[in-house]
Design an enzyme around this catalytic site. Structure first.
Site, short mmCIF file in Angstrom:
data_model
loop_
_atom_site.label_atom_id
_atom_site.label_comp_id
_atom_site.label_asym_id
_atom_site.label_seq_id
_atom_site.Cartn_x
_atom_site.Cartn_y
_atom_site.Cartn_z
N ARG A 131 19.44 2.16 51.41
CA ARG A 131 19.83 3.12 52.45
C ARG A 131 20.33 2.46 53.73
O ARG A 131 20.74 3.16 54.66
CB ARG A 131 18.65 4.05 52.75
CG ARG A 131 18.22 4.82 51.50
CD ARG A 131 17.22 5.90 51.78
NE ARG A 131 16.77 6.52 50.54
CZ ARG A 131 15.84 7.45 50.45
NH1 ARG A 131 15.23 7.87 51.54
NH2 ARG A 131 15.49 7.96 49.29
N TYR A 149 5.60 37.57 33.26
CA TYR A 149 4.37 37.89 32.53
C TYR A 149 4.49 37.50 31.07
O TYR A 149 5.48 37.80 30.40
CB TYR A 149 4.06 39.39 32.61
CG TYR A 149 3.16 39.87 31.49
CD1 TYR A 149 1.83 39.42 31.43
CD2 TYR A 149 3.63 40.70 30.48
CE1 TYR A 149 1.00 39.81 30.38
CE2 TYR A 149 2.81 41.09 29.43
CZ TYR A 149 1.49 40.65 29.38
OH TYR A 149 0.67 41.01 28.35
N ALA A 205 7.87 11.66 58.20
CA ALA A 205 8.86 12.20 59.14
C ALA A 205 9.86 11.13 59.57
O ALA A 205 11.07 11.37 59.61
CB ALA A 205 8.16 12.79 60.36
N TYR A 244 5.47 5.84 48.59
CA TYR A 244 6.40 6.65 47.82
C TYR A 244 7.60 5.83 47.38
O TYR A 244 8.02 5.87 46.24
CB TYR A 244 6.84 7.86 48.65
CG TYR A 244 7.36 8.98 47.80
CD1 TYR A 244 6.47 9.73 47.02
CD2 TYR A 244 8.71 9.27 47.73
CE1 TYR A 244 6.94 10.75 46.22
CE2 TYR A 244 9.18 10.29 46.93
CZ TYR A 244 8.29 11.03 46.17
OH TYR A 244 8.76 12.03 45.37
N CYS A 253 -2.37 11.64 51.88
CA CYS A 253 -3.04 12.73 51.17
C CYS A 253 -3.62 12.26 49.84
O CYS A 253 -4.45 12.94 49.24
CB CYS A 253 -2.07 13.89 50.93
SG CYS A 253 -1.28 14.42 52.44
N HIS A 291 4.30 6.38 53.17
CA HIS A 291 3.08 6.40 52.35
C HIS A 291 2.51 7.81 52.24
O HIS A 291 2.91 8.71 52.97
CB HIS A 291 2.04 5.44 52.92
CG HIS A 291 1.66 5.76 54.33
ND1 HIS A 291 0.74 6.73 54.65
CD2 HIS A 291 2.09 5.25 55.52
CE1 HIS A 291 0.61 6.80 55.97
NE2 HIS A 291 1.43 5.91 56.51
N ALA A 300 4.11 0.28 62.67
CA ALA A 300 3.04 -0.62 63.14
C ALA A 300 2.24 -1.25 62.00
O ALA A 300 1.62 -2.29 62.17
CB ALA A 300 2.12 0.14 64.09
#
Length: 445
Positions: free
Chosen positions: A75, A425, A17, A65, A48, A45, A39
Site C-alpha cells: 500500500r 424461513y 482507524a 490482521y 477484541c 491488531h 507506539a
C-alpha cells in the site's frame, strides 16, 4: 501533477482507524506521502481477540490482521513502529524512535491513537500477576504467567464486555473465577435488567459473581495473592483489571483540539476536529447517536474502522459523511449470547422518550426440528410514532436478529415495517414466525 501538490499526511496510531485512514488516502492519492506512527510494534491488531487467545482458541500472532509489510510494500504507507509521538504542533509532530527524536511535517493530521485501560487507583495494581487486556502482548503474557505459576484462582475486576469475555476464558479452562462488580448487575450500562438477569444466571454456574462490591486493594508479597473488597477477600494468583477505558486525548490537547462533552475528541460528520486539516477517528473520537442525534463515545471496532475510512476519504478530497452509531454490540459467556442495538429502555427514558416495551421468549427453530434453543428479545418503541428505538437479545443464534434489528434502526423502521419485513424461513434455520417478527407483533402497531 507537480511536486508541490504532494501532500504530507501524518497519522498517529496504527490500529484499526489509523490503518483504515492511511489505506484510504493512499488508494485515492497514491503519490501523497502518508506516514503512520505506532507506539507499539503492533499494527491493525485485533484487541477484541485477546480473551480467545487467553482461552487457548487462538494464538497471539494471529491477532495482527495484516503484517506491517502489507501496508509498507503493497500500500506504500510509510509505517513507523515503536515510534511514539511526544509532541504535536501546527505543521509538525515530534517522534521518539530508534533511540532518538525526530520531527516530521504534516499538511493533514489524524488522531487515531485510541484509548487506554482505566486502572483503578488502588493499592497493589502494579503487583506481578495483575493484567489488563489491552494489546496482543497482554494475551501472551497472561498465558505464560498462567503456565509458569500454575494459576488456579483468578479474580476479574469489572463487569463489562471484557470482564465477561475474560471470565469465560478462564472458566472454560476450569479455573476458579471470581468476578467483582461495583454495580448491581453486569453490563448495566448496555442492557436492561431482564436481559442481564438471563446472562447472570449462566455466569453464576461457572463464576463466583460478587455484585455491589468495591475493590479496596490487591495484596501479595512477590506477586498477587488476594483481592480485598469492602465485603470480603478472594484468593487470586492472577487478576484482570477490566474497569473500562479512556480516550487518549493528551496529544490532541497540545494542539488545542476541542474535546467533546463525552471526554473524547469532538468531530463532525467528516471526522474533522475543531482545528483545520486535523481529523480524529476510532476510540479517541466521539460521534453522534443515529437515534438521538446526541454526542456519544462508543469505542467499538466496526465504527472505528469506518471512521478511519471516512477521515481518509475526506482528506483525499472525496467527500464522505459518517452517519453515526447505534452502539450495536454483542458478546457471549459460554453458550449464552447477548447483544443490543440502539437504545435500551433505561437510555430511552433518560432521553425523554415516551416508550412502550415488550420482552418475549421464543425458540430458534420450529418445535419439531432438532437443535432449537431458547432466545429472549426486548424491544423499545417510541409510543407516539411507533418507531423502533432499540432491540436487545439474549440466548442462542442472536446475531441474525441483532444485525437485522440494526438495519431496521438505521432505516428508521416502525413496528409495522419490522413486522412486514420478509425474512427467510425454513425449519433448519428459524421458526415460521421469526422471534424478531413476533417481537414486532407484541410491540403492536
Amino acid at each position: 501533477m507537480g511536486e508541490n501538490m504532494k501532500k504530507k499526511v501524518v497519522i498517529i496510531g496504527g490500529g484499526a482507524a489509523g490503518m483504515s485512514a492511511a489505506s484510504r488516502v493512499k488508494r485515492l492519492k497514491p503519490e501523497w506521502d502518508v506516514k503512520v506512527f505506532e507506539a507499539t510494534e503492533w499494527v491493525s491488531h485485533a484487541p477484541c481477540g485477546i480473551p480467545y487467545v487467553v482461552e487457548g482458541l487462538s494464538t497471539p500472532d494471529k491477532l495482527m490482521y495484516y503484517p506491517p509489510e502489507v501496508f509498507i510494500k503493497k500500500r506504500g504507507i510509510d509505517l513507523h513502529l515503536n515510534a511514539e509521538v511526544i509532541e504535536v504542533d501546527t505543521g509538525y509532530v515530534r517522534v521518539r524512535e530508534n533511540g532518538g527524536e525526530k520531527s516530521y511535517e504534516w499538511d493533514y493530521l489524524v488522531f487515531a491513537n485510541g484509548a487506554s485501560p482505566q486502572v483503578p487507583a488502588i493499592e497493589g495494581v502494579n503487583l506481578k500477576g495483575v493484567f489488563t487486556a489491552d494489546l496482543p502482548p497482554d494475551a501472551l503474557a497472561i498465558r505464560e504467567y498462567m503456565e509458569k505459576y500454575k494459576v488456579e484462582n483468578v479474580v476479574i475486576i469489572g463487569g463489562g464486555y471484557i470482564g465477561i469475555e475474560m471470565a469465560e476464558a478462564f472458566a472454560a479452562q476450569g479455573k476458579n473465577v471470581t468476578m467483582i462488580v461495583r454495580g448491581e448487575r453486569v453490563l448495566r450500562r448496555s442492557f436492561d435488567k431482564e436481559v442481564t438477569d438471563i446472562l447472570e444466571e449462566k455466569l453464576k454456574k461457572h463464576v463466583n459473581l460478587r455484585l455491589q462490591e468495591i475493590t479496596m486493594k490487591i495484596e501479595g508479597e512477590e506477586r498477587v495473592e488476594k483481592v480485598v473488597t469492602d465485603a470480603g477477600e478472594y484468593k487470586a494468583e492472577l487478576v484482570i483489571l477490566a474497569t473500562g477505558i479512556k480516550p487518549n486525548i493528551e496529544l490532541a490537547k497540545q494542539l488545542g483540539v476541542r474535546i467533546g462533552e463525552t471526554g473524547a475528541i469532538w468531530t463532525n460528520e467528516k471526522m474533522q476536529t475543531s482545528v483545520e486539516n486535523v481529523y480524529a477517528a476510532g476510540d479517541v473520537a466521539e460521534t453522534r447517536h443515529v437515534i438521538t442525534g446526541r454526542r456519544v463515545w462508543v469505542p467499538l471496532a466496526p465504527a472505528g474502522n469506518k471512521m478511519g475510512y471516512v477521515a481518509g476519504s475526506n482528506i483525499a478530497g472525496k467527500e464522505l459523511h459518517f452517519p453515526g452509531v447505534l452502539g450495536t454490540a454483542v458478546t457471549k459467556f459460554m453458550d449464552v449470547e447477548i447483544g443490543k442495538t440502539g437504545l435500551t429502555e433505561m437510555e430511552a427514558l433518560k432521553e425523554g422518550y415516551d416508550v412502550r416495551t415488550a420482552f418475549i421468549k421464543a425458540s430458534t427453530r420450529p418445535h419439531y426440528y432438532p437443535g432449537g434453543r431458547e432466545i429472549w428479545l426486548k424491544g423499545v418503541v417510541d409510543n407516539e410514532t411507533n418507531r423502533l428505538l432499540g432491540v436487545q437479545v439474549v440466548g442462542s443464534d442472536i446475531l441474525p436478529r441483532i444485525d437485522t434489528a440494526a438495519a431496521m434502526l438505521m432505516a428508521g423502521f416502525t413496528t409495522k415495517d419490522a413486522f412486514f419485513t420478509d425474512l427467510a424461513y425454513a425449519p433448519p434455520f428459524a421458526p415460521v414466525w421469526d422471534p424478531l417478527i413476533v417481537l414486532a407483533r407484541v410491540l403492536k402497531f
